[in-house]
Design a protein around this motif. Structure first.
Motif, short mmCIF file in Angstrom:
data_model
loop_
_atom_site.label_atom_id
_atom_site.label_comp_id
_atom_site.label_asym_id
_atom_site.label_seq_id
_atom_site.Cartn_x
_atom_site.Cartn_y
_atom_site.Cartn_z
N ALA A 244 0.81 -1.22 0.00
CA ALA A 244 0.00 0.00 0.00
C ALA A 244 0.85 1.27 0.00
O ALA A 244 0.33 2.36 -0.21
CB ALA A 244 -0.93 0.00 1.21
N GLN A 245 2.15 1.13 0.22
CA GLN A 245 3.04 2.29 0.30
C GLN A 245 3.82 2.54 -0.99
O GLN A 245 4.66 3.45 -1.02
CB GLN A 245 4.03 2.10 1.45
N VAL A 246 3.55 1.80 -2.04
CA VAL A 246 4.41 1.90 -3.22
C VAL A 246 4.35 3.27 -3.88
O VAL A 246 5.30 3.68 -4.57
CB VAL A 246 4.09 0.80 -4.26
N SER A 247 3.28 4.01 -3.66
CA SER A 247 3.19 5.34 -4.26
C SER A 247 4.25 6.29 -3.71
O SER A 247 4.53 7.34 -4.31
CB SER A 247 1.80 5.94 -4.04
N THR A 248 4.86 5.92 -2.57
CA THR A 248 5.92 6.77 -2.01
C THR A 248 7.23 6.62 -2.77
O THR A 248 8.15 7.42 -2.55
CB THR A 248 6.16 6.41 -0.52
N LEU A 249 7.32 5.64 -3.65
CA LEU A 249 8.53 5.44 -4.46
C LEU A 249 8.34 6.17 -5.78
O LEU A 249 8.07 5.58 -6.82
CB LEU A 249 8.78 3.95 -4.67
N GLY A 250 8.49 7.48 -5.74
CA GLY A 250 8.07 8.32 -6.86
C GLY A 250 8.84 8.12 -8.14
O GLY A 250 8.33 8.45 -9.22
N MET A 251 10.06 7.61 -8.11
CA MET A 251 10.85 7.47 -9.32
C MET A 251 10.37 6.34 -10.23
O MET A 251 10.67 6.32 -11.42
CB MET A 251 12.32 7.21 -8.95
N ILE A 252 9.60 5.41 -9.67
CA ILE A 252 9.26 4.22 -10.43
C ILE A 252 8.22 4.51 -11.52
O ILE A 252 8.33 4.01 -12.65
CB ILE A 252 8.78 3.10 -9.49
N ALA A 253 7.19 5.29 -11.20
CA ALA A 253 6.08 5.46 -12.14
C ALA A 253 6.53 6.03 -13.50
O ALA A 253 6.16 5.47 -14.55
CB ALA A 253 5.00 6.34 -11.52
N PRO A 254 7.29 7.12 -13.56
CA PRO A 254 7.68 7.62 -14.88
C PRO A 254 8.60 6.66 -15.64
O PRO A 254 8.49 6.54 -16.87
CB PRO A 254 8.40 8.95 -14.57
N ASP A 255 9.47 5.97 -14.93
CA ASP A 255 10.33 4.99 -15.58
C ASP A 255 9.50 3.85 -16.15
O ASP A 255 9.75 3.38 -17.27
CB ASP A 255 11.35 4.46 -14.58
#
Length: 271
Positions: A244-255
């Motif tokens: 549930a916390q994966v949205s805190t890893l902001g670098m992943i989504a654009p990559d």
């Protein structure tokens, strides 16, 4: 002889299963005393002759399954310097799921329960190894026309299909995985009963590998010691909380968006 094919990972993408399958194939030559030599990222100073000596002296397709290499520029440069004709295979996985699995890799090794973002600050590879586009692009540039992709999702749902794709990439005749391997659980997570003992066990194993004592580590892994150090309770509740916390890893989504576009343009599998 240097490797004809190298599986560069990343970690937590089924490479242990792939190594186990390849060891059932007599025409494939893998490092004899260990799954991963860590030559290109940790012990390159030992020289090429040391690396050659890790493989049995017999004919076949020389392969190393080395998932620690994926996100390390120095490892890529060392491989390019040593074996520029090597075929490179990258395993694709949902990057957020991979990061969560990497979190539990450190939990199993004795690290305390932390918020996912804090674990990623302490161990940057939790995120870095999930930046598939960034690092796949670098591998493509270093080894043009020599990079292939396989799917972790296919390994989970269709191991026979994954093996067929693997054999095609490597130029092998298809042989189905043994029944025991088809039923083997991939990347099962647990937390240790004793975190301090697990941390000490992990560091001792790392020291032994760096000292070249791979066979000692392998023997110990087959004993009850590994289970005593690293086995423990299941983590489903904690896994759901961390996922549930994966949205805190902001670098992943654009990559990830870039990687999806890259694979779509190539007609490749998607994680």
């Amino acid at each position: 002889m240097l490797p004809d094919v190298i599986f560069v990972g990343p970690t937590k993408c089924g490479t242990t299963w792939i190594d186990a399958y390849l060891r059932t194939r007599p025409e494939v030559v893998l490092p004899e005393k260990t799954k991963e030599t860590f030559f290109f990222d940790k012990v390159f100073s030992r020289g090429v002759e040391w690396y050659r000596a890790q493989f049995p002296d017999r004919d076949g397709i020389r392969v190393e399954v080395a998932p620690s290499l994926f996100h390390k520029p120095e490892a890529r440069a060392a491989l390019l310097q040593t074996a520029p004709k090597t075929k490179v295979v990258i395993m694709l996985r949902d990057p957020w799921d991979r990061a969560v699995s990497h979190y539990f890799h450190y939990r199993k090794a004795g690290e305390a329960r932390l918020p996912l973002a804090e674990m990623a600050q302490r161990f940057p590879d939790v995120v870095e190894a999930s930046l598939f586009h960034k690092h796949a692009q670098a591998w493509e540039e270093a080894f043009p026309g020599q990079v292939s992709y396989l799917s972790y999702a296919q390994l989970r749902t269709d191991p026979d299909g994954l093996c067929a794709a693997l054999c095609e990439v490597m130029g092998l005749d298809y042989v189905a995985p043994p029944g025991s391997l088809s039923q083997r659980q991939v990347n099962a997570a647990a937390v240790p009963r004793n975190a301090l003992a697990a941390r000490m066990g992990r560091r001792s194993a790392e020291w032994l590998r760096r000292a070249g004592a791979h066979q000692v580590v392998n023997v110990l892994r087959q004993t009850r010691l590994k289970k005593l150090l690293f086995a423990g309770g299941q983590v489903e509740g904690e896994r759901q909380a961390v996922r549930a916390q994966v949205s805190t890893l902001g670098m992943i989504a654009p990559d990830h968006a870039q990687m999806r576009d890259f694979l779509a343009a190539r007609g490749e599998v998607r994680p």
